[in-house]
Scaffold this active site. Structure first.
Site, PDB file in Angstrom:
ATOM      1  CE  LYS A  66      -3.989   2.048   2.301  1.00 23.42           C
ATOM      2  NZ  LYS A  66      -4.855   1.922   3.547  1.00 23.42           N
ATOM      3  CB  SER A 107      -7.973   4.109   2.548  1.00 25.41           C
ATOM      4  OG  SER A 107      -7.299   3.316   3.210  1.00 25.41           O
ATOM      5  CB  SER A 135      -8.383   1.253   5.365  1.00 28.75           C
ATOM      6  OG  SER A 135      -9.062   2.485   5.160  1.00 28.75           O
TER       7      SER A 135
HETATM    8  N1  GLN Z   1     -12.969   4.747   5.634  1.00 28.84           N
HETATM    9  C1  GLN Z   1     -12.606   5.110   7.107  1.00 28.84           C
HETATM   10  C2  GLN Z   1     -12.207   6.607   6.922  1.00 28.84           C
HETATM   11  O1  GLN Z   1     -12.326   7.041   5.812  1.00 28.84           O
HETATM   12  C3  GLN Z   1     -11.240   4.335   7.274  1.00 28.84           C
HETATM   13  C4  GLN Z   1     -10.034   4.727   6.765  1.00 28.84           C
HETATM   14  C5  GLN Z   1      -8.970   3.843   7.149  1.00 28.84           C
HETATM   15  O2  GLN Z   1      -9.022   2.878   8.062  1.00 28.84           O
HETATM   16  N2  GLN Z   1      -7.718   4.379   6.956  1.00 28.84           N
HETATM   17  O3  GLN Z   1     -11.554   7.414   7.574  1.00 28.84           O
END
Ligand code: GLN
Length: 487
Positions: free
Chosen positions: A76, A151, A175
């Site tokens: 990532k 994400s 994410s």
């Molecule tokens: N979808 C969540 C956010 O937008 C989690 C993101 C994540 O875990 N990095 O913050």
């Protein structure tokens, strides 16, 4: 040997170790696969063919060995890899090449893992669909018109389209798990402090955690053991042994395990097909000897609200370092403008709308006069959620819930409605606020799209997650994407 991209990581490693196939051949097969399909999937932001082949050669030459030596991996783009572009999905870091490796990256390299490239993500890991990436969205290999989750959608899509058997994700509020759920793959968020955050570009430092992603439970466990463990460079790293995750993945024993179904994580907003697959998965675990009860965690209902105060507050502080001086982009530095003007122009152009929304939210929540009402209250809720978990552990070993209330939705469907997007993580956020480990495992399909079962465990009991995941994996048919779009 047949298609090398279809093997599991464990199979690949053993084929390389027994010299049935070379690490270079495996790397090349995956690079060819990327060249063939990633134009349609867009899982990668950067492919490092030269670096991957060089690392594979070192494995073939016997310089590097271990349980995953020679196995390709997708990283990532939030984790630093020395001299390789690291953008975090943002224009503000375009062109930046880190001068050092994150600890996770360094451990992968030392273990002989072959890093193929950096994967797409929502900008600064803020989002649930990869549509907030400054470089365009990733497409779900199950249906290219749908989101791959976020994400870390690039990592999960790379797995589901056989571009890599392993990937690294990060999970601040879901994410790793939500992308795993919507792509039919395995994703594990380790205990906070279980995997080093050194070299992980910070979003919300009290929540961020890197973890393994794979197509099988054993593969995730093998990767977990490579990346986890104490790191003196991360002040929140836990100096304790890594739980026996590989042994747990091999055992898959759930007889006598006490499983609590979270009462609050069901109902309105949960798709019928998701609920059905979840109920069936729980019934399977029960038929294998697990003892299933319902457990109430009353404060979980407030987790999303608390998260959207705590995470943006920390982000507003963390992202202050992007000041047009130290890293990446600099806009309007013509010798006439003041530093303040250049910083404002750079941040204005370098950050996308969602990142700006979070910075504004967080700055507001932390501002004098509002701090107690917002940030302070959210921290109290965080404590109450932790207490819900601790109380649950008096009667059960693990908690389960759907990973995500829906299957993969169409690209664009929630882009204009931030709250609808945030609700994707309604089930995953409690574990982030508590700090314990949680994972998503494939639990079958609804209308041809994957559904995930989430398992949550006490801190440093990752082994329990893998036990449940392995039991389910053995009982259910494998989730194989049809890839009908492939020509
Ligand atoms: N979808 C969540 C956010 O937008 C989690 C993101 C994540 O875990 N990095 O913050």
């Amino acid at each position: 040997m047949s298609d090398l991209t279809r093997l599991t990581a464990a199979e690949t490693a053993s084929a390389i170790a027994s010299r049935e196939v070379s690490a270079v051949e495996v790397a090349q097969a995956h690079l060819d696969r990327i060249a063939k399909v990633d134009g349609q999937v867009h899982a990668f932001l950067h492919v490092d063919a030269e670096g991957a082949l060089a690392q594979a050669r070192r494995v073939d030459d016997g310089e590097l060995s271990g349980p995953l030596a020679g196995v390709p991996l997708a990283l990532k783009d939030v984790l630093c890899q020395q001299d390789i572009p690291t953008t975090v999905g943002s224009k503000i870091l375009e062109g930046w090449r880190p001068p050092y490796d994150a600890t996770v990256t360094a451990r992968l390299k030392a273990a002989g893992v072959v890093i193929l490239g950096k994967t797409n993500m929502d900008e600064f890991a803020m989002g649930s669909s990869t549509e907030h990436s400054a470089y365009g969205p990733t497409h779900n290999p199950w249906d290219l018109t749908r989101i791959p989750g976020g994400s870390g959608g690039g990592s999960s899509a790379a797995l589901a389209s056989y571009q890599a058997p392993l990937a690294i994700g990060t999970d601040t509020g879901g994410s790793i798990r939500q992308p795993a759920s919507v792509t039919g793959t395995v994703g594990v968020k380790p205990t906070y402090g279980g995997v080093s955050r050194y070299g992980l570009v910070a979003f919300s430092s009290s929540l961020d955690q890197a973890g393994p992603c794979a197509r099988t439970v054993l593969d995730a466990a093998l990767l977990h053991e490579v990346i986890a463990g104490y790191d003196p460079r991360d002040s929140t790293s836990i100096n304790q042994p890594v739980p026996p995750v590989v042994a747990a993945a091999r055992s898959g024993e759930v007889k006598g395990l006490r499983i609590g179904v979270v009462k609050e994580l069901t109902g309105d907003g949960y798709e019928e097909g998701v609920q059905q697959r979840f109920d069936e998965a729980v019934a399977i675990l029960q038929s294998l000897g697990a003892i299933v009860t319902e457990v109430s965690c009353p404060h979980f209902s407030y987790a999303l609200t608390a998260y959207y105060l705590i995470a943006p507050s920390e982000a507003s502080s963390n992202l202050a370092r992007f000041d047009a001086v130290r890293y990446g982009l600099r806009v309007g530095d013509d010798g006439e403008r003041s530093l303040e003007e250049v910083t404002a122009l750079t941040r204005g152009q370098g950050f996308g709308a969602e990142v700006k929304r979070r910075i504004i939210l967080g700055t507001y929540a932390l501002s004098s006069g509002y701090y107690d009402a917002y940030y302070g209250q959210a921290q109290k809720v965080r404590t109450l959620i932790t207490r819900d978990f601790q109380k649950a552990w008096e009667s059960v070993d693990v908690l389960v819930a759907p990973t995500c209330p829906t299957v993969a939705f169409p690209l664009g469907a929630k882009l204009e409605d931030p709250l609808a997007m945030y609700k994707q993580d309604i089930c995953s956020i409690p574990s982030n606020l508590y700090g314990g480990p949680a994972a998503s495992f494939p639990a079958g399909l609804s209308e041809g799209l994957p559904v995930g079962l989430q398992v949550m465990a006490p801190t440093l009991r990752e082994d329990l997650l893998y036990q449940v995941g392995a039991a389910l994996e053995r009982a259910l048919p494998a989730a194989v994407p049809p890839l009908a779009w492939e020509n």
